[in-house]
Scaffold this active site. Structure first.
Site, PDB file in Angstrom:
ATOM      1  CG  ASP A 167      10.466  -3.244   6.538  1.00 13.40           C
ATOM      2  OD1 ASP A 167       9.909  -2.250   7.038  1.00 13.40           O
ATOM      3  OD2 ASP A 167      11.701  -3.348   6.419  1.00 13.40           O
ATOM      4  CE  LYS A 220      11.939  -0.459   8.452  1.00 12.83           C
ATOM      5  NZ  LYS A 220      13.039  -1.018   7.673  1.00 12.83           N
ATOM      6  CB  CYS A 240      14.193  -4.757   8.635  1.00 16.28           C
ATOM      7  SG  CYS A 240      14.820  -3.994   7.116  1.00 16.28           S
TER       8      CYS A 240
END
Length: 224
Positions: free
Chosen positions: A17, A123, A156
């Protein structure tokens, strides 16, 4: 603790990310009150890992968290939490709608633009395995070891590592190439990985990790 040399042909680097919504001061994280300048400290060590992975032939996989434009894949509880922080998912921001696929803020920061052949995995959740085909991609490529870094450590990164361990992968979390949403969460989040002799895999720093990769030793002095 480092326990074995890394075979690049059976390993993958997961860059979690590294998006404008998390690392640009105009993005989602900043609007939610996070210290983006502190999060951006992962860029330098993560770049060193990315460059070394490329040099060694290790597969590089980049993830992006975000949702469909109609938010059909965004649970109501997640949307409500984001609204409570002042960074409502799907609302308009300086970089486009927050955490929405296809918007400028959803994309990776310029430093991590993928080159041809590098997988960018979208995602909808926190784990890179949730509602994605990552596990199948890794198994087809005979990957059994994951080097993991990115943001945020306790959400995450942790979610991805925990899922990977349950699926049988060996994970190496690179602590100084991760950042937590709040500074006081970083050390406990990393400690949870290493508890019980490494219940969620290994912990490393990026300099030590570089030393375990073929063709990467020359990078240590320049990039650490």
């Amino acid at each position: 603790m480092d326990t074995f040399s890394i075979d690049p042909t059976r390993s993958a680097l997961l860059l979690i990310d590294l998006q404008r919504d998390f690392l640009d001061p105009r993005g989602y994280a900043a609007q939610a009150g996070l210290d983006v300048l502190r999060l951006r400290r992962v860029i330098r060590p993560a770049l060193a890992l990315r460059n070394a992975a490329r040099d060694s032939g290790m597969r590089v996989i980049l993830t992006r968290e975000g949702h469909r434009p109609d938010l059909a894949d965004c649970p109501g509880t997640k949307w409500a939490r984001s609204r409570a922080t002042g960074a409502e998912i799907g609302s308009a921001g300086p970089l486009g709608r927050l955490l929405v696929r296809g918007e400028y803020g959803h994309d990776l920061i310029d430093e991590f633009a993928p080159r041809e052949g590098e997988l960018v995995l979208d995602k909808p959740g926190y784990s890179a395995f949730h509602q994605t085909d990552l596990d199948q991609i890794l198994r087809v490529a005979a990957i059994d070891t994951l080097v993991v870094c990115g943001v945020t450590t306790e959400v995450c990164v942790h979610s991805t590592v925990r899922a990977a361990i349950d699926l049988g992968y060996h994970c190496i979390t690179v602590g100084d190439a991760c950042a937590a949403s709040q500074p006081e969460l970083q050390a406990p989040a990393l400690a949870m990985v290493g508890v019980e002799g490494g219940i969620f895999g290994e912990l490393s720093d990026h300099a030590s990790l570089l030393g375990r990769l073929p063709q990467s030793r020359r990078l240590i002095g320049a990039l650490t």
